[in-house]
Design a protein around this motif. Structure first.
Motif, PDB file in Angstrom:
ATOM      1  N   SER A 170      24.913  14.117  -6.163  1.00 50.47           N
ATOM      2  CA  SER A 170      24.737  12.764  -6.686  1.00 50.47           C
ATOM      3  C   SER A 170      26.070  12.201  -7.166  1.00 50.47           C
ATOM      4  O   SER A 170      27.047  12.936  -7.365  1.00 50.47           O
ATOM      5  N   HIS A 171      26.106  10.868  -7.348  1.00 52.25           N
ATOM      6  CA  HIS A 171      27.324  10.183  -7.789  1.00 52.25           C
ATOM      7  C   HIS A 171      27.055   9.419  -9.085  1.00 52.25           C
ATOM      8  O   HIS A 171      26.085   8.666  -9.174  1.00 52.25           O
ATOM      9  N   ALA A 194      26.988  16.109 -11.196  1.00 53.58           N
ATOM     10  CA  ALA A 194      27.313  14.896 -10.438  1.00 53.58           C
ATOM     11  C   ALA A 194      28.798  14.828 -10.081  1.00 53.58           C
ATOM     12  O   ALA A 194      29.655  15.405 -10.759  1.00 53.58           O
ATOM     13  N   HIS A 195      29.065  14.092  -9.020  1.00 50.64           N
ATOM     14  CA  HIS A 195      30.434  13.723  -8.655  1.00 50.64           C
ATOM     15  C   HIS A 195      30.779  12.499  -9.499  1.00 50.64           C
ATOM     16  O   HIS A 195      30.118  11.461  -9.402  1.00 50.64           O
ATOM     17  N   ILE A 197      33.004   9.402 -10.857  1.00 53.40           N
ATOM     18  CA  ILE A 197      34.019   8.410 -10.524  1.00 53.40           C
ATOM     19  C   ILE A 197      34.223   7.521 -11.739  1.00 53.40           C
ATOM     20  O   ILE A 197      33.252   6.977 -12.279  1.00 53.40           O
ATOM     21  N   HIS A 215      36.224  13.416 -11.124  1.00 51.97           N
ATOM     22  CA  HIS A 215      36.626  13.830  -9.782  1.00 51.97           C
ATOM     23  C   HIS A 215      37.513  12.790  -9.102  1.00 51.97           C
ATOM     24  O   HIS A 215      38.432  13.143  -8.362  1.00 51.97           O
ATOM     25  N   THR A 234      31.430   6.572  -2.820  1.00 45.74           N
ATOM     26  CA  THR A 234      30.045   7.024  -2.990  1.00 45.74           C
ATOM     27  C   THR A 234      29.219   6.972  -1.716  1.00 45.74           C
ATOM     28  O   THR A 234      28.061   7.401  -1.710  1.00 45.74           O
ATOM     29  N   ALA A 238      26.351   4.264  -6.080  1.00 49.82           N
ATOM     30  CA  ALA A 238      26.142   5.378  -7.007  1.00 49.82           C
ATOM     31  C   ALA A 238      24.677   5.540  -7.362  1.00 49.82           C
ATOM     32  O   ALA A 238      23.899   4.578  -7.336  1.00 49.82           O
TER      33      ALA A 238
END
Length: 342
Positions: A170-171, A194-195, A197, A215, A234, A238
């Motif tokens: 997930s983002h 989660a990734h 941003i 990240h 993404t 997101a």
């Protein structure tokens, strides 16, 4: 004692000499303030934004992010003792209303909010009650953790609610890596897979975000370019956007960063969220408000802090330099959180 008090909206507060608070009830706790956090909410208080909501009597003492040492307790207090190091939940709550019974302290119908509608902690002493104090691990010092009482608690509360949706792959987009956002990033790292941003207009803030576990970072400027970059990273949008700014145009861009069925968490404020109902329906997106957090949230946050998983980036000022701290925050010169030490 010395105290920073607001006398008139749109005017700089002043450092006044006032009486020390006294124990008057069995659940009262008097705390010798070790540190008080400076929050963007304090700027909004000075501007008068909170006046119609909290309706305080002026003058009163600012400061809703407070930590220190127990100085005196009422006859019924058993959870802390004189000398204990404590952090205070932002609200002084009743424990009896339906919200309190459900553990939703921040929605207590009989609460007071030191620093917003009652005397706060930008002073040498603060009066609170037994329900608001969290006894700290001996390794934690007030000046290092005071701002976690609101900035940290609010950020953690939002991430805690969203964590179940932030599984591997997930983002999560974090808008703003300032006083709240840099705690949100650490909470995401601690609670999710989660990734992450992070979007911010400050290169220094983005460097901080990277050091805390983000990240990827996006330097904001042109809204459309920022949006395009986030969607590129993404793969279209997101799962969750955490808006720690909520003004200056970011509240217009933030919801557009979501994919279908995504969640937009509003934490910062000052602007207006303006969404077409057809967009909300067709994309099935959710807009979720976040008001500080519960007592249990604060206990969990302090546990993570004692474990070294959450830390504050701070700039420390003596209490009598409160005006310098306020100006630095207002002008965007602060990275992390301003802390006033009596």
């Amino acid at each position: 004692m010395k105290a920073v008090r607001i006398h008139e909206y749109e005017k700089m507060p002043s450092l006044d000499e006032v009486d020390n608070p006294k124990v008057t009830g069995p659940w009262d706790v008097i705390v010798k303030v070790g540190a008080a956090g400076l929050c963007r909410t304090d700027l909004h208080v000075i501007e008068g934004q909170w006046a119609p909501i909290q309706n305080p009597d002026l003058p009163y003492i600012l400061g809703h992010e407070n930590a220190g040492w127990v100085e005196e307790v009422g006859s019924a207090v058993s959870n802390v003792s004189v000398g204990d190091t404590v952090i205070m939940h932002p609200l002084v709550t009743c424990g009896l209303c339906p919200a309190c019974r459900a553990g939703q302290d921040s929605h207590c119908s009989n609460s007071s909010f030191p620093g917003l509608n009652a005397d706060g902690g930008m002073a040498e002493f603060l009066k609170t009650n037994a329900r608001a104090v969290v006894k700290l691990d001996a390794s934690l010092q007030p000046k290092d953790i005071a701002a976690l009482a609101d900035a940290g608690l609010t950020a953690y509360h939002a991430v805690r609610k969203a964590a179940k949706w932030l599984f591997p792959g997930s983002h999560a987009v974090v808008i703003g890596s300032g006083g709240l956002g840099h705690i949100g990033i650490q909470s995401l790292v601690a609670l999710t897979s989660a990734h992450i941003i992070v979007v911010d207009r400050s290169e220094k803030a983005l460097e901080l975000a990277k050091s805390l576990g983000a990240h990827e970072t996006v330097l904001s400027g042109d809204d459309e370019a920022t949006l395009d970059k986030v969607k590129e990273i993404t793969g279209g949008g997101a799962d969750v956007v955490f808006d720690f700014v909520g003004e200056q145009g970011m509240e217009k861009v933030g919801p557009r960063m979501l994919k279908g069925r995504g969640d937009y968490y509003v934490i910062g404020y000052g602007g207006n969220v303006d969404l077409l109902t057809i967009d909300i329906i067709s994309q099935e997106i959710n807009v979720i408000g976040n008001l500080v957090g519960t007592y249990q949230d604060l206990v969990e946050l302090m546990t993570l802090t004692a474990e070294g998983k959450i830390s504050l980036t701070t700039a420390v000022y003596p209490l009598d330099a409160f005006d310098d701290a306020i100006n630095d925050l207002d002008q965007g010169r602060l990275i992390g959180r301003g802390i006033l030490v009596p």
